[in-house]
Design a protein around this motif. Sequence first.
Motif, PDB file in Angstrom:
ATOM      1  N   TRP A   1      12.716  -0.730  -3.714  1.00  0.00           N
ATOM      2  CA  TRP A   1      12.661  -0.778  -2.243  1.00  0.00           C
ATOM      3  C   TRP A   1      12.193   0.535  -1.619  1.00  0.00           C
ATOM      4  CZ3 TRP A   1      15.618   2.629   0.572  1.00  0.00           C
ATOM      5  CH2 TRP A   1      16.659   3.274  -0.108  1.00  0.00           C
ATOM      6  N   LEU A   2      12.308   1.660  -2.334  1.00  0.00           N
ATOM      7  CA  LEU A   2      11.852   2.935  -1.774  1.00  0.00           C
ATOM      8  C   LEU A   2      10.339   3.019  -1.657  1.00  0.00           C
ATOM      9  CD1 LEU A   2      14.279   5.535  -3.359  1.00  0.00           C
ATOM     10  CD2 LEU A   2      13.868   5.166  -0.930  1.00  0.00           C
ATOM     11  N   MET A   3       9.636   2.112  -2.321  1.00  0.00           N
ATOM     12  CA  MET A   3       8.176   2.088  -2.159  1.00  0.00           C
ATOM     13  C   MET A   3       7.773   1.593  -0.780  1.00  0.00           C
ATOM     14  SD  MET A   3       6.716   3.397  -4.747  1.00  0.00           S
ATOM     15  CE  MET A   3       5.023   2.888  -4.436  1.00  0.00           C
ATOM     16  N   VAL A   4       8.668   0.886  -0.104  1.00  0.00           N
ATOM     17  CA  VAL A   4       8.344   0.384   1.238  1.00  0.00           C
ATOM     18  C   VAL A   4       8.108   1.536   2.216  1.00  0.00           C
ATOM     19  CG1 VAL A   4       9.174  -0.980   3.195  1.00  0.00           C
ATOM     20  CG2 VAL A   4       9.536  -1.799   0.855  1.00  0.00           C
ATOM     21  N   PRO A   5       9.061   2.488   2.370  1.00  0.00           N
ATOM     22  CA  PRO A   5       8.762   3.606   3.277  1.00  0.00           C
ATOM     23  C   PRO A   5       7.624   4.488   2.787  1.00  0.00           C
ATOM     24  CG  PRO A   5      10.839   3.983   2.107  1.00  0.00           C
ATOM     25  CD  PRO A   5      10.443   2.565   1.857  1.00  0.00           C
ATOM     26  N   ILE A   6       7.431   4.593   1.473  1.00  0.00           N
ATOM     27  CA  ILE A   6       6.324   5.401   0.955  1.00  0.00           C
ATOM     28  C   ILE A   6       4.982   4.774   1.323  1.00  0.00           C
ATOM     29  CG2 ILE A   6       5.181   6.189  -1.157  1.00  0.00           C
ATOM     30  CD1 ILE A   6       7.934   6.626  -2.382  1.00  0.00           C
ATOM     31  N   VAL A   7       4.868   3.457   1.136  1.00  0.00           N
ATOM     32  CA  VAL A   7       3.627   2.751   1.495  1.00  0.00           C
ATOM     33  C   VAL A   7       3.413   2.806   3.006  1.00  0.00           C
ATOM     34  CG1 VAL A   7       2.486   0.503   1.540  1.00  0.00           C
ATOM     35  CG2 VAL A   7       3.656   1.258  -0.527  1.00  0.00           C
ATOM     36  N   ALA A   8       4.490   2.617   3.778  1.00  0.00           N
ATOM     37  CA  ALA A   8       4.370   2.694   5.241  1.00  0.00           C
ATOM     38  C   ALA A   8       3.910   4.085   5.666  1.00  0.00           C
ATOM     39  CB  ALA A   8       5.700   2.350   5.892  1.00  0.00           C
TER      40      ALA A   8
END
Length: 209
Positions: A10-17
């Motif tokens: 789930w931490l890839m979500v803020p990274i991608v954003a």
Amino acid sequence: MWEIVTAGGWLMVPIVASSVIALAIIGERFFSLRNDKVLPVNLVADVWRMASTRQLTEDKIREIQQASPLGRVLAAGLHNRSHDREVMKASIEEVGGHVAHELERYLNALGTIAAVTPLLGLLGTVIGMISVFTNITTVGVGNPAQLAGGISQALITTAGGLMVAIPALMFHRYFRRKVDGLVVDMEKESLKLVDVLQKRQSQARVAQG
């Protein structure tokens, strides 16, 4: 590619954003900080020509002010052209500060992304390693697939954070440097106009005397 992103957790979500926001800022700043947009060629010469031929009306000054950041700075001096050099210079410096602030728009956000995304990657690393050690505690080291899942999550988030942070930091420094250069050039052009106008006023006073 999508499989790699989802494997990072789930931490890839803020990274991608963050990567999307950084790309948007970089594109917008490249467009807004073009030299011809901030410092139109021959603007000072055109203003001087209008001043020397008495075409520099309030409507013209307003038009110059709205056309570009340099125009805003020049207009501040033109509004005070009947005063002495120090008054003109002070008004130019005041407006120049506001213009410089506007040229730096979104750069703080870009710098924040450059600073935060590696920390998000590090957090992903910590969470992944916690998952690894939890699996070791519960099932031992006999299931390599479960261990690999936690290690993979740790590596993917770390790599993702760095892939966003490195270009964001590079462009943040580039745009900071570019803004500094543009501000210096605006000051030079503005002071050039001030000196020319003051020289003209001095000559007019001598002729009248």
